[in-house]
Design a protein around this motif. Structure first.
Motif, PDB file in Angstrom:
ATOM      1  N   ARG A 124       1.353  -5.029   0.422  1.00  0.00           N
ATOM      2  CA  ARG A 124       2.746  -4.572   0.531  1.00  0.00           C
ATOM      3  C   ARG A 124       3.509  -4.762  -0.779  1.00  0.00           C
ATOM      4  O   ARG A 124       4.501  -4.096  -1.034  1.00  0.00           O
ATOM      5  N   LEU A 175      -2.949   4.915   0.554  1.00  0.00           N
ATOM      6  CA  LEU A 175      -1.612   4.856   1.151  1.00  0.00           C
ATOM      7  C   LEU A 175      -0.624   5.744   0.402  1.00  0.00           C
ATOM      8  O   LEU A 175       0.230   6.386   1.011  1.00  0.00           O
ATOM      9  N   TYR A 190       5.942  10.323   3.550  1.00  0.00           N
ATOM     10  CA  TYR A 190       4.990   9.298   3.986  1.00  0.00           C
ATOM     11  C   TYR A 190       4.967   9.167   5.506  1.00  0.00           C
ATOM     12  O   TYR A 190       3.914   8.976   6.102  1.00  0.00           O
ATOM     13  N   TRP A 222       5.660   2.215   6.537  1.00  0.00           N
ATOM     14  CA  TRP A 222       4.591   1.581   7.316  1.00  0.00           C
ATOM     15  C   TRP A 222       5.114   0.410   8.137  1.00  0.00           C
ATOM     16  O   TRP A 222       4.762   0.239   9.298  1.00  0.00           O
ATOM     17  N   TRP A 233      -2.496  -6.713   4.080  1.00  0.00           N
ATOM     18  CA  TRP A 233      -1.101  -6.286   4.007  1.00  0.00           C
ATOM     19  C   TRP A 233      -0.173  -7.270   3.290  1.00  0.00           C
ATOM     20  O   TRP A 233       0.688  -6.841   2.504  1.00  0.00           O
ATOM     21  N   LEU A 253       1.664   9.387   8.768  1.00  0.00           N
ATOM     22  CA  LEU A 253       1.275   8.190   9.514  1.00  0.00           C
ATOM     23  C   LEU A 253       0.366   8.499  10.700  1.00  0.00           C
ATOM     24  O   LEU A 253       0.545   9.515  11.377  1.00  0.00           O
TER      25      LEU A 253
END
Length: 120
Positions: A95, A70, A21, A106, A91, A25
């Motif tokens: 999240r 994501l 991940y 992130w 978010w 980014l």
């Protein structure tokens, strides 16, 4: 590229996932220049089954699109499909819907995400 978290060894499953991940980014949240309204159709490499077209003006569909991108999107997908303002606004709830690995990567790379969650 954003900083990678060093809290997990890359030899663990969690470390491999977080490294994967982290490599995707964007350099900055300002690079997230995706649309704010209208319909978005995800490419097959992001959504290979099920729903592929999402209406950003419908909050549940928008949240689902962000969750999918994501988790499954490549670097170019993140910057062209996600929007900085929408990501920040969503978010605090988003999240809780993404994997722990996505969330940690992130939030480590972009501390503003932790701040908007704490303020919510």
């Amino acid at each position: 590229m954003a900083a990678q978290s060093s809290s997990v060894s890359p030899l663990t499953t969690a470390g491999v996932l977080q490294e994967r991940y982290a490599l995707r980014l964007p350099r900055s949240l300002d690079d997230l220049t995706g649309p704010m309204h209208g319909e978005v159709t995800l490419p097959l490499h992001v959504a290979w089954s099920g729903l592929r077209t999402y209406d950003l003006d419908r909050p549940r569909l928008r949240m689902s699109l962000y969750r999918t991108v994501l988790a499954e999107g490549q670097a170019d997908d993140l910057t062209t499909l996600l929007n900085r303002g929408l990501l920040l606004a969503q978010w605090p709830v988003l999240r809780t819907l993404v994997s722990r690995h996505v969330r940690l990567v992130w939030e480590d790379a972009f501390p503003v995400l932790r701040r908007v969650s704490a303020a919510a």
